[in-house]
Each structure stands twice: as C-alpha cells, then as structure tokens.
Design a protein around this motif. Structure first.
Motif, PDB file in Angstrom:
ATOM      1  N   GLN A 178     -70.485 -25.929 -96.412  1.00 35.59           N
ATOM      2  CA  GLN A 178     -71.057 -24.784 -95.362  1.00 35.59           C
ATOM      3  C   GLN A 178     -69.980 -23.735 -94.553  1.00 35.59           C
ATOM      4  O   GLN A 178     -68.388 -24.220 -94.971  1.00 35.59           O
ATOM      5  CB  GLN A 178     -72.242 -25.683 -93.767  1.00 35.59           C
ATOM      6  N   ARG A 179     -70.264 -23.206 -93.616  1.00 35.18           N
ATOM      7  CA  ARG A 179     -69.417 -22.300 -93.204  1.00 35.18           C
ATOM      8  C   ARG A 179     -68.463 -22.864 -92.406  1.00 35.18           C
ATOM      9  O   ARG A 179     -67.001 -22.360 -92.071  1.00 35.18           O
ATOM     10  CB  ARG A 179     -70.378 -21.079 -92.041  1.00 35.18           C
ATOM     11  N   VAL A 227     -64.379 -22.145 -92.510  1.00 33.76           N
ATOM     12  CA  VAL A 227     -63.991 -21.027 -90.693  1.00 33.76           C
ATOM     13  C   VAL A 227     -61.993 -21.953 -91.265  1.00 33.76           C
ATOM     14  O   VAL A 227     -62.045 -21.096 -90.418  1.00 33.76           O
ATOM     15  CB  VAL A 227     -64.613 -21.186 -89.234  1.00 33.76           C
ATOM     16  N   ALA A 228     -62.428 -23.181 -91.428  1.00 33.05           N
ATOM     17  CA  ALA A 228     -61.075 -23.321 -90.684  1.00 33.05           C
ATOM     18  C   ALA A 228     -59.850 -23.486 -92.148  1.00 33.05           C
ATOM     19  O   ALA A 228     -58.672 -23.605 -91.406  1.00 33.05           O
ATOM     20  CB  ALA A 228     -60.806 -25.259 -91.249  1.00 33.05           C
ATOM     21  N   VAL A 229     -60.239 -23.207 -93.366  1.00 33.03           N
ATOM     22  CA  VAL A 229     -59.643 -22.202 -94.345  1.00 33.03           C
ATOM     23  C   VAL A 229     -59.279 -20.506 -93.554  1.00 33.03           C
ATOM     24  O   VAL A 229     -57.993 -20.612 -93.516  1.00 33.03           O
ATOM     25  CB  VAL A 229     -59.815 -22.330 -95.899  1.00 33.03           C
ATOM     26  N   PRO A 277     -73.892 -20.940-103.507  1.00 29.45           N
ATOM     27  CA  PRO A 277     -73.919 -20.293-101.904  1.00 29.45           C
ATOM     28  C   PRO A 277     -72.397 -20.234-100.869  1.00 29.45           C
ATOM     29  O   PRO A 277     -72.236 -19.557 -99.530  1.00 29.45           O
ATOM     30  CB  PRO A 277     -74.999 -21.284-101.244  1.00 29.45           C
ATOM     31  N   GLY A 278     -71.327 -20.756-100.851  1.00 27.92           N
ATOM     32  CA  GLY A 278     -70.214 -21.665-100.311  1.00 27.92           C
ATOM     33  C   GLY A 278     -69.777 -19.431-100.687  1.00 27.92           C
ATOM     34  O   GLY A 278     -69.040 -18.792 -99.507  1.00 27.92           O
ATOM     35  N   ASP A 321     -68.761 -15.104 -94.027  1.00 24.48           N
ATOM     36  CA  ASP A 321     -68.925 -15.554 -93.316  1.00 24.48           C
ATOM     37  C   ASP A 321     -68.105 -15.419 -92.005  1.00 24.48           C
ATOM     38  O   ASP A 321     -67.863 -15.616 -90.949  1.00 24.48           O
ATOM     39  CB  ASP A 321     -70.812 -16.049 -92.924  1.00 24.48           C
ATOM     40  N   ALA A 322     -67.680 -16.863 -92.495  1.00 28.87           N
ATOM     41  CA  ALA A 322     -66.560 -17.254 -91.548  1.00 28.87           C
ATOM     42  C   ALA A 322     -65.735 -15.778 -91.704  1.00 28.87           C
ATOM     43  O   ALA A 322     -64.936 -16.779 -90.241  1.00 28.87           O
ATOM     44  CB  ALA A 322     -65.883 -18.522 -92.748  1.00 28.87           C
TER      45      ALA A 322
END
Length: 398
Positions: free
Chosen positions: A191-192, A196-198, A217-218, A224-225
C-alpha cells in the motif's frame, strides 16, 4: 470486454485457425494484461475482417489465469493437451512466463511473449517480441545518468524481473562510479504507506533517481506516495521500466510532468502508422482506454504470427518458428523484425516523460531499430549506445 464472446464462439466452428490467449483480466497484473488482450483482439479482428489467413479466420480461445502462476501452468497445459492448441499468446510478469514455458516445451508448443523482461533466457519454444535488456535497461541508463546523476534508490515488486533489473543497473553504475543507495522489494499488495517510507528514504539519502520496477496497483501507490512528499521530478524523478499510459489512466490523480519511462512505444509516437493504430484502438475499446506499449506489442505479435502462418500454411510450431525468424513487418512503433540469431525482436527504444493529460511525451528515441541482445554479450560500455545506434534527443528538457 467487447467482442470476446463472439471470438470464443468462432473457436468452435470449422475451418479456422485456433490459438490460445492467456492474459489475466483479474488479479495483480490485470492492467497490463488487459492491454495485451485488447491489442491481440484488435489484430485478430483486423486480420479476420480482411479475409483471415489463407481464407480462414484466426479463432482465439481466451482464458483468464487471474494473475496466478499455478493457473497459468494449468491453463497452458489444458490448451496444449485438451484443446488442440499449439500456439499461445500470453503472459506478462516473468513469473507467469516461467510458469508456462515448461508446459510449451514439454508439449512442443509455441509461446508468443510480447512484454519487456529481464533477459538472460532462451527457449526454442518462445518468440520474444518485447524488449530485451539492451533495448530497455541500457537506453534508460544512457538517458538518466548524464542528466540526473548516478545515485539510485531502487524499488520493485518482489519477484524475478525487479531483482534482475536492479542487478543490471548495479553493474552499469559500477562502471561509472555510481551507486544504489537503497534497494527495496515490496509485496504485490503493498500500500501507499510502504512506498512513502521508500520515498522519504530516497530523499534523506540524496538519491538522484527513484528507479521503479513496481508492477500492478503498486505503481499508482508509488506515484501517490511521491506526490504526498511534494517532490520535484526535475530534481529526483521516478524512472520506470513498467509504468505506461494505462497505469496513468487508472490513477486517482495525475502525476506531475517529468517522470521518466523507457519503452519502445508510447501512444504519442508521431507516424501515420501509429495514428491509424491509435484511432482503431480507441474506436474499438473507447477513447478513455489508451494504447500503450503492452497493447502495441501484443498487436504486432499477432501480425507477425499471421504473416508466418500465411507462409507456413500450418499451425505446426516448428514450421511457424522457421517462417517467423527473420520476418519483418510494419508496427506502430516502426518496422520490427524477429532476429534469427536469438528469437527476440529488433525494436525502437524510446524515452518518454510524463506530461499533462496523463500521457508521455517522447523526449529521446532511436533512429533505427535496435538488434536484441538478451544476454548483453555485445555490450561495450555506457556512452557507446548513442554513437552505435543513432540515439537522438527530441527535446532537450534538461
């Protein structure tokens, strides 16, 4: 999906050329494989409308493996053993190809595989019409490193293609003193928040580029992230081997201009042949369904098959293979040819950049088709690809 029922019914009639079609319409790889299926159907409909091959229509039996490797194996075996099919058009992610190849090798079938992959493979039972690493990875490296820098944050879905792609990029970076500052493999359902962490780590480590081999979907979750962190693609873009127009269309937001993709085809390629292809594609599947590299490659793959079938006069895989090697046709991306040396295909490497309207503008492309080199045996170092193959920058955006 327009026309599938009618085509499946025609499979049962006499006097046709039956073929198997093994693309997922559900599951993690459905976006890419729906494009592949649609490109296949468009080619079949055009061929049949023109009288078929030697007076007989091509009749596809379309099955949905649902992105499940076991289903790919089962359905491929069923097509070859129970349905009398000898030729299969199918597979997207490398795990699905790896699941099908043993079945076609055991049964003497022929798999027509139309998507870019990690290379370092050969089977006499496969015709590879998607880009090999020298047509996909090398052009991206040639474009990225002089313009953005030599520090990559790698993020991919956890399977063969991303791991091998990162190995190739690591080898290329080692030649020029570059580095991979981080390397992450996330599950298919990531998921998003995981992305975001990456993205945050890429910024904190001073990465020049986020190199993406995320699928399914990733892809939308990654972009988005990136947007949530308010980053600038002109400074640190996402550079991808797997994103295409269909993915942009599926996103719930429009990515900022400046992200980069390496592929042989984009819908915005300027040529009369492509204009005709795009118009026909939109007429059949709707204006909101973009023609992408997956659709284009699947489309011309069927055209290659039909031309080989016309010459062979039989669905026998050995005869078809003999006829398709060295065969040249006009595709939307340009004239392509199956290389008799390795069963891969001469293609036209291009670099696309996201722009307004959920499209890619072509910013660099080759002036002629590039010979496939799936094992990189002829690789002589970065900086030679421009000189040897006529790599031309279309728009100096950096």
């Amino acid at each position: 999906m327009s026309g599938i029922g009618e085509l499946q019914e025609s499979y049962r009639s006499e006097g046709t050329w039956p073929v198997g079609v093994l693309y997922s319409r559900s599951g993690i790889t459905a976006i890419a494989e729906t494009s592949q299926l649609q490109g296949t159907l468009l080619a079949v409909s055009e061929i049949n409308a023109a009288g078929g091959v030697l007076g007989k229509p091509i009749s596809p039996l379309i099955l949905d493996p649902a992105s499940d490797p076991q289903r790919y194996t089962q359905l491929a075996s069923s097509l070859l053993m129970d349905r009398g099919v000898t030729n299969i058009f199918g597979c997207s992610a490398s795990y699905s190809r790896k699941a099908v190849v043993p079945a076609v090798e055991r049964r003497g079938g022929l798999l027509w595989y139309s998507i870019g992959y990690e290379g370092f493979e050969y089977s006499s039972n496969v015709i590879y019409t998607g880009p090999a690493p020298n047509q996909l990875h090398l052009p991206l490296a040639e474009y990225l490193f002089p313009r953005y820098g030599r520090k990559l944050m790698c993020v991919g879905t956890d399977y063969l293609f991303p791991r091998e792609s990162n190995r190739i990029m690591r080898d290329l970076l080692s030649e020029i003193g570059g580095s991979i500052v981080g390397e992450y493999y996330l599950p298919f359902g990531a998921q998003r928040d995981a992305f975001v962490a990456v993205v945050k780590e890429a910024r904190s480590l001073g990465a020049d580029v986020i190199f993406s081999t995320v699928v399914g979907p990733g892809i939308a979750a990654l972009y988005d992230a990136y947007a949530a962190e308010n980053l600038d693609p002109a400074v640190m873009p996402i550079a991808s081997l797997t994103t295409n127009e269909a993915h942009l269309q599926e996103m719930w937001f429009e990515p900022r201009p400046g992200h980069i993709v390496s592929a042989p085809y984009f819908e915005t390629v300027q040529s009369p042949r492509n204009s005709s292809f795009v118009a026909n594609y939109h007429q059949r599947f709707g204006a909101k369904r973009p023609a992408d590299a997956c659709a284009e490659a699947a489309y011309f793959t069927v055209l290659l098959f039909a031309r080989a079938l016309e010459r062979a006069g039989t669905l026998d895989p050995e005869r078809l293979r003999t006829e398709v090697l060295g065969l040249e046709i006009s595709a939307p991306q340009g004239v392509v040819m199956v290389d008799p040396d390795n069963s891969h295909t001469y293609l036209w490497p291009r670099i696309g950049m996201t722009e307004a309207g959920r499209q890619f503008g072509v910013v660099a492309e080759f002036k002629r088709a590039m010979k496939p080199d799936p094992y990189l045996v002829n690789y002589v170092g970065l900086g030679r690809i421009d000189r040897d193959h006529g790599y031309e920058e279309i728009d100096n955006v950096r």
